[in-house]
Structure formats: structure tokens, C-alpha cells
Design a protein around this motif. Structure first.
Motif, PDB file in Angstrom:
ATOM      1  N   MET A 118       0.818  -1.203   0.000  1.00  0.00           N
ATOM      2  CA  MET A 118       0.000   0.000   0.000  1.00  0.00           C
ATOM      3  C   MET A 118       0.857   1.260   0.000  1.00  0.00           C
ATOM      4  O   MET A 118       0.644   2.177  -0.807  1.00  0.00           O
ATOM      5  CB  MET A 118      -0.912  -0.001   1.224  1.00  0.00           C
ATOM      6  CG  MET A 118      -1.798   1.221   1.338  1.00  0.00           C
ATOM      7  SD  MET A 118      -2.692   1.220   2.903  1.00  0.00           S
ATOM      8  CE  MET A 118      -1.388   1.586   4.057  1.00  0.00           C
ATOM      9  N   TYR A 119       1.843   1.314   0.874  1.00  0.00           N
ATOM     10  CA  TYR A 119       2.643   2.529   0.952  1.00  0.00           C
ATOM     11  C   TYR A 119       3.604   2.682  -0.207  1.00  0.00           C
ATOM     12  O   TYR A 119       3.932   3.803  -0.595  1.00  0.00           O
ATOM     13  CB  TYR A 119       3.357   2.607   2.307  1.00  0.00           C
ATOM     14  CG  TYR A 119       2.375   2.998   3.375  1.00  0.00           C
ATOM     15  CD1 TYR A 119       1.693   4.211   3.286  1.00  0.00           C
ATOM     16  CD2 TYR A 119       2.056   2.148   4.410  1.00  0.00           C
ATOM     17  CE1 TYR A 119       0.735   4.558   4.225  1.00  0.00           C
ATOM     18  CE2 TYR A 119       1.100   2.490   5.349  1.00  0.00           C
ATOM     19  CZ  TYR A 119       0.440   3.698   5.243  1.00  0.00           C
ATOM     20  OH  TYR A 119      -0.512   4.040   6.164  1.00  0.00           O
ATOM     21  N   ALA A 221      -6.077   5.442   5.200  1.00  0.00           N
ATOM     22  CA  ALA A 221      -4.774   4.994   4.694  1.00  0.00           C
ATOM     23  C   ALA A 221      -3.647   5.324   5.661  1.00  0.00           C
ATOM     24  O   ALA A 221      -2.585   4.691   5.619  1.00  0.00           O
ATOM     25  CB  ALA A 221      -4.494   5.617   3.332  1.00  0.00           C
ATOM     26  N   LEU A 362      -7.600  -0.510  -1.682  1.00  0.00           N
ATOM     27  CA  LEU A 362      -6.967  -0.148  -0.424  1.00  0.00           C
ATOM     28  C   LEU A 362      -7.996  -0.092   0.703  1.00  0.00           C
ATOM     29  O   LEU A 362      -7.786  -0.623   1.793  1.00  0.00           O
ATOM     30  CB  LEU A 362      -6.277   1.208  -0.583  1.00  0.00           C
ATOM     31  CG  LEU A 362      -5.658   1.852   0.646  1.00  0.00           C
ATOM     32  CD1 LEU A 362      -4.539   0.978   1.170  1.00  0.00           C
ATOM     33  CD2 LEU A 362      -5.128   3.234   0.295  1.00  0.00           C
TER      34      LEU A 362
END
Length: 481
Positions: A118-119, A221, A362
Motif C-alpha cells: 500500500m505505501y 490509509a 486499499l
């Protein structure tokens, strides 16, 4: 653990020595204001403007609906983000290390691997949008050159670590905030908007819901790493101040640039948000894009820093006696940055649509995790964890795999699928029945939170009953198979 607990108090002039180790009480530092500036200063950047622009350019909402959706989504999502932030001063460890307390030492790897991806995805997205914005404002400057420049600035801050990133954010709070205010005045006051700008027609439920979802996932997030930036805070800081400073810093810092993006989308329909930003701020575009690009580097340093800590967490799970310090953080960060840079340099057209699909996926993977983590921390254990067990290969008192948490997480992912809309690739049957409206994150939260809570309670009662049954046998010196 003595070696892990050892270290020194770092400053902006020194490279941070710690990585995923617990931060000793005598090395804690910072004030409540730091929780505001770290999230306000790093949210004012190109990617938040692009995300706000989705409300009008992709979801087709008028000004009032776009603004309301942005506000609702950010204020809702920031609740969960700030609840995670409040965990940092209590435990003094990175968020993904703490996740072992809910999922077990190996069970947590499922989440940690997703978080690394994700990052890295956010890192790539920010490099692409930042490079494009620099190329649109600086003559004879290519987007690829901008990508490389921003990557270099990001990895430098990552290597220096926690204190420099916080100092960077404090500066950007004032610098980016002032330039954002100037951009609003320049775009909407110096150049008066047309009378049709505030038209009330065109709002749709699917478009509004999608705006809320995109804004909420922007906040969600941050959940897997938000306590990474509060773990150095003194334990006496308390959960309440850490919560509110993080909440208002992140929500206000996100809402304002998203407003700008949505407004520019209405002023210059049919244009991508980045070229539209440059055109709308013509005359001061170099200043606006330049400052927001500096902000991009600060935010991307946070993404790379936390992806690096998560990668070290994965290694530590299998090699618990390996102590990673600044050198190891530098090597891991360099490797991750190289991968992200290769992807960013090879990205083609249509990246906004790809980014929107990425946001949906996400959200689907983060919501069940955040529900399990927060219910366990606040309602089940009340913040009472054995930190030393987080670093044991067998998970200590938390075991290798906590199956109730893992199964609830998987159920949470599955239950969201019928509610999802992933670009043009997939529309879930329930989302279609709701008029192509994506409310998957609401379904995930409503299902997983009570499911995990009552599952944990039921397991605890069953274990207590077994213990009571064993007491007579123990008294008479008997054993059970």
C-alpha cells in the motif's frame, strides 16, 4: 530486550538510531502540537488536490455536493485514524509491531505485507503526480526528472528519520498553509468564478457516496502507520490530546486542498487536475507547484519510512535476534525506493483512473484491519499489552496466529466485495442495486467490529470454562490429555 531498549534521544541533526524497537520512556519527547503539524503540514500537497478533484472530474458532483462529500468523508475517516494515533504514546512501538498483539506474530504478516504494498503504491502515486506538476510549471523540465528529484528528497528524509520528518512537517504547516491560502485567493478571488460555478444541479447519490469513500480512505490509509509518528511522544501525553490533535490536523489539512482540487475541476472541466492547477494559478504557478512539491517529498518520506519499518518487521518476525538500526533502515529504504522509482518512471497515461481503483482496493483491505485493531485495543484489552511479546518469534502470549482475528479480517474483506466498485473492472451486485453506489467501507466496519468483539468474548468464556473444569483434576494430581 536490553539491547532493543538501548539508544539515544535523536534530534534533527542526527540520524535516528531506532527502527522498530520500543522507545524507552527517558527518550520520549515532543508536544501535542507536533501531532497537529505532522498531519496538517504533510496533507497539503499535490496528491490531496488530485483526490479532491475526483469529486468533480470523475464523480461529476457540483460544488456543494463535492464540498459536503469531502467534509463528511474526512471527518468520518479521521476518527479511526486518530484512534490509532492515540495508541503511540501508550505503547511506544510502531503500529505494525503492535498488530502482532491482535493477529499473532505470523498472523500479522498478512496485514504487514499488504501495508508495504500500500505505501509503495502511495509512494509511486505521489512521485508520478509530483513529477507531472513540476513538469507542468517549470519550462524544459520533464516529469521523469521531477520523479527522480522527489525520490531523492524523500529517501534523504527517510534515512534521517523521525525527528527530521517532524521538523519538515512543522515548516510545511506554515509554508504550505500560506501558499494554499494564496492559491485560493488567486483562483477564486483575483479571477472571479463564473456564475455557474455554484450551480445546484447534477448531484447524484453514487457520485456523492464515491466522494465520501475517497475522502474516508484518504484518512484510513494513515491508520497502519499513524502511531509510528506518535510513538516518541511522552507517555504522559495521554490518549485524548493525541487523538484530537491528530484528528483536526489531518482532517483540516486534507479538506482544504481537496476543496481546491474540486473547485479547479469545476473551473476547468475536461482537464486533468495537475495541468488545471497550473493553468488556474498562472502567474504564481511556479510558487504554488514548487511548494506543494516540497510537501510531496515530506509526505513521501513518511510513506517510505513506514514501508521500511514494516519490511523490517517482516524480517524480524523470522529473525527475532536481528537488531535493525539506522544502517539497516538505509539499506531497506534504498531497495524499496528503487522498486518504486522503476514503477513510477514506467507509468503511462490514465494514471488517475488507476489511482482511483487503487483507492478502492486499499479501502477494502484496510477497513477490517482497523476494526479488529481498534476493538481489541479499546474494548478488549484497554491498551494493556505485553510489549516484549511483540518481538518473540512464537508471539509469546499472543501466539503465532490468533485465528479469531485472522478469520474476522477475512470475513470483513469478503463481506465488502458485493458493495465494491473498482473502476470499470468490477461493480458488486449490491453496489449495482444501490444505483452504482460504493458503501463497502460502511459494511466492513459494521460487520467486523461486533463480530470480532463477540468472537473474542466467546473464546475467552470457553477458555475460562475449560480452566474451571481442570481445577479438580489438578487438585488430585491428575493430568488431562
Amino acid at each position: 530486550m536490553s539491547e532493543q531498549l538501548a539508544g539515544r534521544r535523536d534530534s534533527t541533526s542526527t540520524i535516528e538510531s531506532a527502527t522498530i524497537q520500543p522507545i524507552p520512556l527517558d527518550q520520549r519527547h515532543g508536544t501535542n502540537r507536533d501531532m497537529f503539524t505532522i498531519w496538517f503540514g504533510t496533507n497539503i500537497m499535490v496528491l490531496s488536490i488530485v483526490t479532491g478533484g475526483l469529486a468533480t472530474t470523475l464523480y461529476g458532483q457540483p460544488a456543494w455536493s463535492a464540498a459536503l462529500g469531502i467534509i463528511v468523508g474526512n471527518l468520518l475517516g479521521a476518527i479511526f485514524m486518530a484512534l490509532h494515533s492515540a495508541q503511540g504514546p501508550r505503547l511506544g512501538v510502531p503500529q505494525m509491531i503492535q498488530t502482532k498483539g491482535q493477529f499473532g506474530s505470523w498472523g500479522a504478516l498478512l496485514i504487514v505485507v499488504i501495508v508495504v504494498c500500500m505505501y509503495l503504491g502511495f509512494f509511486v502515486s505521489i512521485l508520478v503526480f509530483g513529477g507531472q506538476s513540476l513538469a507542468s510549471a517549470v519550462p524544459h523540465f520533464s516529469s521523469k526528472a521531477g520523479i527522480v528529484l522527489l525520490a531523492a528528497a524523500s529517501i534523504a528524509a527517510t534515512i534521517w528519520g523521525y525527528s527530521l520528518i517532524h521538523a519538515y512537517a512543522r515548516i510545511m504547516t506554515y509554508l504550505s498553509g500560506a501558499v494554499l491560502l494564496l492559491a485560493f485567493i488567486w483562483v477564486f478571488v483575483v479571477h472571479p468564478v463564473p456564475h455557474t460555478f455554484f450551480g445546484t444541479g447534477g448531484a447524484t447519490l453514487p457520485g456523492f457516496a464515491s466522494t465520501v469513500s475517497a475522502s474516508a480512505v484518504w484518512q484510513l490509509a494513515y491508520a497502519p502507520y499513524v502511531s509510528d509518528y506518535s510513538r516518541y511522544m511522552p507517555a504522559k501525553t495521554g490518549s485524548r490530546p493525541a487523538f484530537w490533535m491528530s484528528y483536526w490536523g489531518s482532517s483540516i489539512g486534507s479538506i482544504l486542498p481537496m476543496f481546491l482540487g474540486a473547485g479547479i475541476g469545476l473551473l476547468l472541466p475536461g482537464m486533468d487536475t495537475i495541468p488545471a492547477l497550473t493553468k488556474a494559478t498562472a502567474g504564481i504557478s511556479l510558487l504554488v507547484v514548487g511548494v506543494f512539491s516540497i510537501g510531496v517529498a515530506a509526505t513521501n518520506a513518511m510513506n517510505l519510512y513506514c514501508a521500511t519499518l514494516c519490511t523490517i518487521t517482516i524480517v524480524q518476525t523470522f529473525l527475532p535476534h536481528v537488531t535493525a538500526r539506522s544502517r539497516e533502515r538505509t539499506l531497506v529504504a534504498a531497495g524499496l525506493c528503487t522498486i518504486a522509482l522503476a514503477v513510477a518512471l514506467s507509468s503511462g497515461s490514465g494514471f488517475v483512473a488507476t489511482y482511483n481503483g487503487f483507492l478502492t482496493l486499499l479501502l477494502g483491505s484496510l477497513v477490517p484491519w482497523t476494526a479488529v485493531n481498534l476493538v481489541d485495543f479499546y474494548l478488549v484489552r484497554h491498551g494493556d499489552y505485553v510489549v516484549e511479546d511483540f518481538y518473540k518469534r512464537d508471539g509469546g502470549s499472543y501466539g503465532r496466529v490468533n485465528w479469531p482475528a485472522v478469520l474476522c479480517y477475512l470475513v470483513g474483506v469478503a463481506v465488502q466485495i458485493p458493495f465494491m466498485i473498482i473502476g470499470t473492472a468490477y461493480t458488486g451486485p449490491i453496489a449495482k442495486a444501490l444505483g452504482n453506489t460504493d458503501v463497502s467501507f460502511i459494511a466492513g466496519l459494521l460487520v467486523v467490529s461486533p463480530l470480532y468483539y463477540f468472537t473474542v468474548r466467546a473464546v475467552a468464556r470457553q477458555r475460562a470454562a475449560v480452566t474451571v473444569e481442570e481445577i479438580p483434576a489438578l487438585v488430585h494430581g491428575e493430568t488431562r490429555a
